[in-house]
Design a protein around this motif. Structure first.
Motif, PDB file in Angstrom:
ATOM      1  N   ALA A  66       0.891  -1.225  -0.087  1.00  0.00           N
ATOM      2  CA  ALA A  66       0.024   0.065  -0.201  1.00  0.00           C
ATOM      3  C   ALA A  66       0.834   1.232   0.056  1.00  0.00           C
ATOM      4  O   ALA A  66       1.820   1.127   0.300  1.00  0.00           O
ATOM      5  CB  ALA A  66      -0.868  -0.121   1.404  1.00  0.00           C
ATOM      6  N   GLU A  67       0.519   2.278  -0.319  1.00  0.00           N
ATOM      7  CA  GLU A  67       1.089   3.591  -0.154  1.00  0.00           C
ATOM      8  C   GLU A  67       1.954   3.737   1.148  1.00  0.00           C
ATOM      9  O   GLU A  67       1.261   3.619   2.196  1.00  0.00           O
ATOM     10  CB  GLU A  67      -0.114   4.706  -0.564  1.00  0.00           C
ATOM     11  CG  GLU A  67       0.643   6.225  -0.784  1.00  0.00           C
ATOM     12  CD  GLU A  67      -0.375   7.281  -1.262  1.00  0.00           C
ATOM     13  OE1 GLU A  67      -0.371   8.241  -0.780  1.00  0.00           O
ATOM     14  OE2 GLU A  67      -1.275   6.785  -1.656  1.00  0.00           O
ATOM     15  N   GLY A  68       2.808   4.351   0.788  1.00  0.00           N
ATOM     16  CA  GLY A  68       3.844   4.478   2.085  1.00  0.00           C
ATOM     17  C   GLY A  68       4.737   3.198   2.635  1.00  0.00           C
ATOM     18  O   GLY A  68       5.471   3.309   3.334  1.00  0.00           O
ATOM     19  N   ALA A  69       4.532   2.076   1.899  1.00  0.00           N
ATOM     20  CA  ALA A  69       5.277   0.891   2.133  1.00  0.00           C
ATOM     21  C   ALA A  69       6.547   1.122   1.908  1.00  0.00           C
ATOM     22  O   ALA A  69       6.873   1.795   0.710  1.00  0.00           O
ATOM     23  CB  ALA A  69       4.824  -0.343   1.467  1.00  0.00           C
ATOM     24  N   ASP A  77       9.676  -5.550   8.617  1.00  0.00           N
ATOM     25  CA  ASP A  77       9.770  -5.185  10.065  1.00  0.00           C
ATOM     26  C   ASP A  77      10.035  -3.583   9.986  1.00  0.00           C
ATOM     27  O   ASP A  77      10.539  -3.080  11.095  1.00  0.00           O
ATOM     28  CB  ASP A  77      11.213  -6.042  10.357  1.00  0.00           C
ATOM     29  CG  ASP A  77      12.405  -5.404   9.625  1.00  0.00           C
ATOM     30  OD1 ASP A  77      12.240  -4.826   8.805  1.00  0.00           O
ATOM     31  OD2 ASP A  77      13.379  -6.013   9.810  1.00  0.00           O
ATOM     32  N   GLY A  78       9.833  -2.567   9.065  1.00  0.00           N
ATOM     33  CA  GLY A  78      10.020  -1.223   8.939  1.00  0.00           C
ATOM     34  C   GLY A  78      11.302  -0.807   8.611  1.00  0.00           C
ATOM     35  O   GLY A  78      11.616   0.257   8.780  1.00  0.00           O
ATOM     36  N   LYS A  83      19.021  -8.197   6.868  1.00  0.00           N
ATOM     37  CA  LYS A  83      18.101  -9.154   7.143  1.00  0.00           C
ATOM     38  C   LYS A  83      17.104  -9.553   5.877  1.00  0.00           C
ATOM     39  O   LYS A  83      16.799 -10.604   5.641  1.00  0.00           O
ATOM     40  CB  LYS A  83      17.162  -8.855   8.293  1.00  0.00           C
ATOM     41  CG  LYS A  83      17.658  -9.075   9.621  1.00  0.00           C
ATOM     42  CD  LYS A  83      16.753  -8.766  10.710  1.00  0.00           C
ATOM     43  CE  LYS A  83      16.741  -7.171  10.997  1.00  0.00           C
ATOM     44  NZ  LYS A  83      15.959  -6.962  12.154  1.00  0.00           N
ATOM     45  N   ASP A  84      16.841  -8.375   4.973  1.00  0.00           N
ATOM     46  CA  ASP A  84      16.013  -8.430   3.854  1.00  0.00           C
ATOM     47  C   ASP A  84      16.873  -9.266   2.618  1.00  0.00           C
ATOM     48  O   ASP A  84      16.352  -9.961   1.796  1.00  0.00           O
ATOM     49  CB  ASP A  84      15.718  -7.140   3.446  1.00  0.00           C
ATOM     50  CG  ASP A  84      14.538  -6.365   4.386  1.00  0.00           C
ATOM     51  OD1 ASP A  84      13.559  -7.104   4.746  1.00  0.00           O
ATOM     52  OD2 ASP A  84      15.036  -5.395   5.013  1.00  0.00           O
TER      53      ASP A  84
END
Length: 124
Positions: A66-69, A77-78, A83-84
């Motif tokens: 969604a918008e803002g992801a 995890d923000g 880790k990604d």
């Protein structure tokens, strides 16, 4: 289904190069055919097979697009971090992991080492 040498793609045909304008929210690949009841249960709070089931070969959720992801935040995890990168490496190696975001950074319809390179560049 007939065997094919083409990679699994969503929204793009590897043979013709045609692509879709459809929105994808979830993608699931199972190692067995699901019965009608099992398939119906997959869209409920009590699915017959969850992401850690041995029958699940691929489990992608695009809910956080969604918008803002955060682009590149594959584990949701923000943060976009090592880790990604490890998660994408494991996915490319065929390990059972769940990507919580779109990992096709190159936009070619395939998640591969080129996307991994793009993600690594994002961290520089």
């Amino acid at each position: 289904m007939a065997p094919s040498s083409y990679p699994v793609t969503f929204g793009k045909c590897p043979e013709t190069g045609r692509s879709s304008a459809a929105d994808f929210y979830e993608a699931r690949v199972y190692s067995k055919a699901l019965s009608a009841a099992e398939l119906a249960s997959q869209n409920t709070g009590s699915p017959a097979y969850k992401e850690n089931s041995p029958y699940v070969q691929l489990w992608l959720d695009f809910d956080n697009l969604a918008e803002g992801a955060l682009v590149g935040d594959l584990n949701a995890d923000g943060a976009v971090d090592a880790k990604d990168v490890r998660l994408l490496q494991d996915w490319i190696l065929g390990k059972k992991v769940t990507l919580k975001s779109n990992a096709d950074f190159t936009g070619d319809g395939v998640v591969d080492v080129f996307d991994l390179g793009t993600l690594k560049q994002m961290l520089k």
